[in-house]
Design a protein around this motif. Structure first.
Motif, PDB file in Angstrom:
ATOM      1  N   ALA A 136       0.827  -1.212   0.000  1.00 57.42           N
ATOM      2  CA  ALA A 136       0.000   0.000   0.000  1.00 57.42           C
ATOM      3  C   ALA A 136       0.862   1.264   0.000  1.00 57.42           C
ATOM      4  O   ALA A 136       0.595   2.218  -0.748  1.00 57.42           O
ATOM      5  CB  ALA A 136      -0.932  -0.002   1.213  1.00 57.42           C
ATOM      6  N   GLU A 137       1.913   1.276   0.832  1.00 53.22           N
ATOM      7  CA  GLU A 137       2.804   2.441   0.868  1.00 53.22           C
ATOM      8  C   GLU A 137       3.508   2.625  -0.468  1.00 53.22           C
ATOM      9  O   GLU A 137       3.625   3.741  -0.986  1.00 53.22           O
ATOM     10  CB  GLU A 137       3.827   2.278   1.996  1.00 53.22           C
ATOM     11  N   LEU A 138       3.952   1.523  -1.062  1.00 50.67           N
ATOM     12  CA  LEU A 138       4.638   1.600  -2.351  1.00 50.67           C
ATOM     13  C   LEU A 138       3.682   2.076  -3.446  1.00 50.67           C
ATOM     14  O   LEU A 138       4.069   2.869  -4.309  1.00 50.67           O
ATOM     15  CB  LEU A 138       5.246   0.238  -2.700  1.00 50.67           C
ATOM     16  N   ALA A 139       2.434   1.635  -3.421  1.00 55.02           N
ATOM     17  CA  ALA A 139       1.447   2.095  -4.411  1.00 55.02           C
ATOM     18  C   ALA A 139       1.261   3.608  -4.309  1.00 55.02           C
ATOM     19  O   ALA A 139       1.163   4.303  -5.329  1.00 55.02           O
ATOM     20  CB  ALA A 139       0.123   1.369  -4.216  1.00 55.02           C
ATOM     21  N   ASN A 140       1.234   4.131  -3.088  1.00 53.79           N
ATOM     22  CA  ASN A 140       1.114   5.583  -2.898  1.00 53.79           C
ATOM     23  C   ASN A 140       2.300   6.318  -3.511  1.00 53.79           C
ATOM     24  O   ASN A 140       2.145   7.375  -4.125  1.00 53.79           O
ATOM     25  CB  ASN A 140       0.990   5.924  -1.416  1.00 53.79           C
ATOM     26  N   ILE A 141       3.497   5.757  -3.350  1.00 51.00           N
ATOM     27  CA  ILE A 141       4.703   6.384  -3.903  1.00 51.00           C
ATOM     28  C   ILE A 141       4.661   6.353  -5.427  1.00 51.00           C
ATOM     29  O   ILE A 141       4.963   7.355  -6.086  1.00 51.00           O
ATOM     30  CB  ILE A 141       5.979   5.699  -3.357  1.00 51.00           C
ATOM     31  N   VAL A 142       4.261   5.222  -6.003  1.00 51.37           N
ATOM     32  CA  VAL A 142       4.148   5.127  -7.468  1.00 51.37           C
ATOM     33  C   VAL A 142       3.159   6.181  -7.976  1.00 51.37           C
ATOM     34  O   VAL A 142       3.447   6.908  -8.936  1.00 51.37           O
ATOM     35  CB  VAL A 142       3.700   3.714  -7.911  1.00 51.37           C
ATOM     36  N   ASN A 143       2.003   6.267  -7.338  1.00 55.14           N
ATOM     37  CA  ASN A 143       0.990   7.242  -7.766  1.00 55.14           C
ATOM     38  C   ASN A 143       1.507   8.668  -7.662  1.00 55.14           C
ATOM     39  O   ASN A 143       1.242   9.505  -8.527  1.00 55.14           O
ATOM     40  CB  ASN A 143      -0.293   7.067  -6.957  1.00 55.14           C
ATOM     41  N   TYR A 144       2.271   8.952  -6.601  1.00 56.13           N
ATOM     42  CA  TYR A 144       2.829  10.291  -6.423  1.00 56.13           C
ATOM     43  C   TYR A 144       3.851  10.610  -7.520  1.00 56.13           C
ATOM     44  O   TYR A 144       3.775  11.657  -8.163  1.00 56.13           O
ATOM     45  CB  TYR A 144       3.461  10.415  -5.037  1.00 56.13           C
ATOM     46  N   VAL A 173      -0.818   6.569 -13.332  1.00 59.91           N
ATOM     47  CA  VAL A 173      -0.544   5.138 -13.409  1.00 59.91           C
ATOM     48  C   VAL A 173      -1.553   4.427 -12.513  1.00 59.91           C
ATOM     49  O   VAL A 173      -1.881   4.917 -11.438  1.00 59.91           O
ATOM     50  CB  VAL A 173       0.896   4.830 -12.922  1.00 59.91           C
ATOM     51  N   LYS A 174      -2.008   3.284 -12.968  1.00 59.30           N
ATOM     52  CA  LYS A 174      -2.900   2.468 -12.147  1.00 59.30           C
ATOM     53  C   LYS A 174      -2.015   1.592 -11.261  1.00 59.30           C
ATOM     54  O   LYS A 174      -1.562   0.534 -11.675  1.00 59.30           O
ATOM     55  CB  LYS A 174      -3.788   1.613 -13.045  1.00 59.30           C
ATOM     56  N   ALA A 175      -1.725   2.052 -10.034  1.00 52.68           N
ATOM     57  CA  ALA A 175      -0.900   1.291  -9.091  1.00 52.68           C
ATOM     58  C   ALA A 175      -1.818   0.592  -8.100  1.00 52.68           C
ATOM     59  O   ALA A 175      -2.570   1.243  -7.381  1.00 52.68           O
ATOM     60  CB  ALA A 175       0.074   2.212  -8.364  1.00 52.68           C
ATOM     61  N   VAL A 176      -1.750  -0.727  -8.078  1.00 56.68           N
ATOM     62  CA  VAL A 176      -2.655  -1.531  -7.256  1.00 56.68           C
ATOM     63  C   VAL A 176      -1.867  -2.315  -6.211  1.00 56.68           C
ATOM     64  O   VAL A 176      -1.016  -3.135  -6.571  1.00 56.68           O
ATOM     65  CB  VAL A 176      -3.434  -2.526  -8.151  1.00 56.68           C
ATOM     66  N   PRO A 177      -2.132  -2.066  -4.910  1.00 53.85           N
ATOM     67  CA  PRO A 177      -1.514  -2.920  -3.885  1.00 53.85           C
ATOM     68  C   PRO A 177      -2.006  -4.352  -4.092  1.00 53.85           C
ATOM     69  O   PRO A 177      -3.203  -4.604  -4.113  1.00 53.85           O
ATOM     70  CB  PRO A 177      -2.039  -2.345  -2.567  1.00 53.85           C
ATOM     71  N   SER A 178      -1.057  -5.279  -4.283  1.00 53.92           N
ATOM     72  CA  SER A 178      -1.430  -6.632  -4.713  1.00 53.92           C
ATOM     73  C   SER A 178      -1.006  -7.731  -3.756  1.00 53.92           C
ATOM     74  O   SER A 178      -1.133  -8.903  -4.089  1.00 53.92           O
ATOM     75  CB  SER A 178      -0.860  -6.884  -6.104  1.00 53.92           C
ATOM     76  N   GLY A 179      -0.481  -7.369  -2.593  1.00 50.98           N
ATOM     77  CA  GLY A 179      -0.179  -8.372  -1.585  1.00 50.98           C
ATOM     78  C   GLY A 179       0.904  -9.350  -1.973  1.00 50.98           C
ATOM     79  O   GLY A 179       2.059  -8.981  -2.182  1.00 50.98           O
ATOM     80  N   ASP A 180       0.522 -10.619  -2.078  1.00 51.60           N
ATOM     81  CA  ASP A 180       1.457 -11.722  -2.308  1.00 51.60           C
ATOM     82  C   ASP A 180       2.193 -11.586  -3.643  1.00 51.60           C
ATOM     83  O   ASP A 180       1.565 -11.490  -4.705  1.00 51.60           O
ATOM     84  CB  ASP A 180       0.690 -13.046  -2.271  1.00 51.60           C
TER      85      ASP A 180
END
Length: 197
Positions: free
Chosen positions: A136-144, A150-157
């Motif tokens: 989730a934190e990494l998805a926020n950074i990608v979006n920023y 970019v469609k950044a989706v926290p994907s877990g595993d």
């Protein structure tokens, strides 16, 4: 890649112009150590570096890169610009990325963006390591860094995300880049190799 160094011809399997500089340094070190020209040539030609700008498939294009800092990101962007005659330059990619929280993903992503790496869809993942940054934190950074474009989706595993991303790329032929950490590549290598046809 073929290159000449001090009047001798060499071939390397490693991708990227920066690898020619690295090979030249290795050649010099071996010459100083008294290694024969034949042994040097053999070593340069047979060196592989799993997880560094490693292309596992061309249909769809699948690149693994465990680089984890801005210098590695710069090398990766350079390779992607040159790879396949430049046909990947500016082309949207599907990306699976997982990083360690003590690295600088903001800078890595900025370097990739400035280097022409277009991310259309990003699966951020949790790497099975206590140092892993959360998806989730990494998805926020990608979006920023990519200004929300970019469609950044926290994907877990990580393994499940890699398989899902690869299956999508099999369907639409969008290039797939898996990057961010050697820990990530170690975790998913078997799963992705099992999917390649």
């Amino acid at each position: 890649m073929h290159f000449a160094y001090k009047g001798e011809e060499y071939t390397t399997r490693l991708l990227g112009r920066h690898q020619v500089r690295n090979a030249a340094a290795a050649i010099e070190a071996c010459r100083i150590a008294g290694v024969s020209s034949e042994a040097i040539r053999y070593g340069i030609e047979h060196t592989v570096w799993k997880g560094r700008c490693e292309c596992l498939s061309f249909d769809p294009v699948l690149v693994l890169d465990g680089g984890h800092n801005s210098q590695c990101a710069e090398s990766l962007a350079s390779v992607l610009r040159e790879m396949m005659g430049g046909s990947l330059y500016g082309k949207g990619m599907r990306v699976v990325i997982g990083v360690m929280k003590d690295k600088d993903p903001d800078k890595m992503l900025e370097v990739l963006k400035e280097g022409g790496v277009v991310m259309d869809e990003v699966f951020t993942v949790n790497v099975n390591n206590p140092r892993s940054m959360s998806d989730a934190e990494l998805a926020n950074i990608v979006n920023y860094v990519y200004n929300g474009k970019v469609k950044a989706v926290p994907s877990g595993d990580a393994k499940q995300a890699v398989v899902a991303a690869y299956q999508k790329s099999l369907q639409d032929k969008k290039p797939l880049l898996i990057t961010g950490s050697l820990y990530l590549l170690g975790e998913i290598r078997g799963a992705i190799r099992a999917e390649i046809r």
